[in-house]
Scaffold this active site. Structure first.
Site, short mmCIF file in Angstrom:
data_model
loop_
_atom_site.label_atom_id
_atom_site.label_comp_id
_atom_site.label_asym_id
_atom_site.label_seq_id
_atom_site.Cartn_x
_atom_site.Cartn_y
_atom_site.Cartn_z
N ARG A 180 0.82 -1.22 0.00
CA ARG A 180 0.00 0.00 0.00
C ARG A 180 0.85 1.27 0.00
O ARG A 180 0.50 2.28 0.61
CB ARG A 180 -0.96 0.02 1.20
N SER A 260 -11.19 -0.40 2.21
CA SER A 260 -10.50 -0.77 3.45
C SER A 260 -9.91 0.49 4.07
O SER A 260 -8.99 1.08 3.52
CB SER A 260 -9.39 -1.79 3.15
N GLU A 366 -5.78 4.29 5.40
CA GLU A 366 -5.30 4.14 4.04
C GLU A 366 -5.64 5.34 3.15
O GLU A 366 -4.86 5.69 2.27
CB GLU A 366 -5.88 2.86 3.43
#
Length: 375
Positions: A180, A260, A366
């Site tokens: 990520r 997410s 995120e």
């Protein structure tokens, strides 16, 4: 700079540019969370040339800007914002079925790209089906799902460097892609204009590495990293994501999210065992044994969703709030239709702090935060 002055400046300099339209669309309309206030102006760019022209002019006038693709990774403050939203609507897709090379402009809808490649008989992207947002966002945070990351397939990215004004293709290796992460994330140094991918031409999917997906495809455990029909894999991924509320549907508040919300924490092996011991004390030996924990080199990756649930935040929490966890998946924070950004921030803080208090692990969000912070 006052908003009306900023708006006038934008209109006087940008209306004559080719491939550009200007309006006042709010961030609540531009994001999948349906949250956020109104920018001074919204500039839509139909071509990559328009993107470069607009960003160049905004920077020349010292006008702050936010690049918006599909708006699936943004948490934006409420109220009027002294920024310009630059919306990427450049969406050309070129597919070479012989070589498996695919070139996609940044504004293309990501799931449309995946679907088109699968329909053309190319494998590799099927596990990334159903991810909301645009193609240009995929390398920025190295989008991944079900055992595949964009870094597995990405070869080059076309960037516009804002400091130098240079436009060039950059090798994927230069982006320092990791879980990520890329060296573009949380910076504004460059704008992604397009991406190039190398896909499989043998009619088979990427290797199936994710247990849940393998089971849904009825692949035997003995066939580790088996490859199969990309269309079958895509359909299975869409079904799995749909069950978790991770396929955007404007009529379903469970999908009014940023996907997410927290990344899976990567911790030392020692900290992972400390967490396991806490789980054993709090619950029992069996729960501690089944705690998700995956090797990442000499570190360990834990499951943010599992920790959130075991910290007492169940699906739908807090059940009466305007911002809640999805009723299908504890890793998605959702807007139930009338939330504000501050409602979402308060929920994110509560969950982050609750997990840290329970297990000593600090979760990190995120999405990209604009005008607001979780801290």
């Amino acid at each position: 700079m006052p908003l009306d002055t900023l708006d006038a400046l934008v209109r006087s300099n940008f209306t004559s540019l080719d491939g550009v339209t200007i309006d006042h669309t709010s961030f609540a309309q531009l994001t999948t969370l349906h949250l956020g206030g109104t920018p001074a102006a919204t500039i839509r760019c139909a071509t990559t040339r328009a993107v470069v022209d607009v960003v160049t002019l905004l920077d020349a006038h010292n006008i702050p800007l936010i690049i918006v693709g599909g708006g699936s990774n943004l948490v934006v403050a409420d109220g009027e914002l002294p920024v310009v939203a630059v919306v990427l609507e450049c969406d050309a897709i070129a597919i070479d079925t012989t070589t498996g090379l695919v070139e996609v402009e940044a504004g293309a809808v990501w799931d449309h790209v995946v679907d088109l490649c699968v329909e053309q008989g190319l494998g590799g992207l099927e596990c990334l089906s159903g991810i909301p947002g645009s193609a240009g966002a995929t390398p920025v945070q190295n989008v991944g799902a079900y055992g595949v990351e964009i870094s597995d397939l990405l070869t080059e990215v076309e960037l516009y460097h804002r400091d130098s004004g240079k436009r060039e293709w950059v090798a994927a290796a230069d982006l320092e892609l990791a879980y990520r992460y890329s060296n573009l994330k949380f910076t504004a140094r460059a704008v992604v204009l397009a991406i190039r991918l190398q896909l499989y031409t043998d009619g088979l999917s990427a290797p199936i590495r994710f247990g849940e997906l393998a089971r849904s495809l009825n692949l035997p455990q003995s066939e580790a990293e088996a490859r199969t029909n990309p269309r079958t894999v895509r359909e299975a991924v869409l079904q799995l994501r749909g069950m978790k509320g991770m396929v955007y549907d404007e009529n379903d508040h469970d999908t009014w999210s940023a996907g997410s919300f927290f990344t899976n924490p990567i911790v030392s092996a020692e900290q992972a065992e400390t967490v396991r011991a806490l789980v054993r004390t709090t619950f029992d030996d069996d729960t501690a044994r089944r705690m998700p924990c995956f090797d990442v080199g000499d570190q360990r990756k834990l499951s943010a969703a599992w920790l959130i649930d075991r910290a007492g935040f169940s699906k739908g929490y807090p059940h009466e709030g305007a911002a809640r966890l999805s009723t299908k998946h504890t890793l998605a924070l959702t807007n139930r239709g009338n939330a504000t950004t501050q409602d979402l921030v308060a929920l994110a803080q509560e969950i982050r702090d609750g997990v840290e208090q329970k297990f000593g692990v600090r979760l990190h969000p995120e999405p990209v935060w604009i005008g607001v912070s979780i801290d």
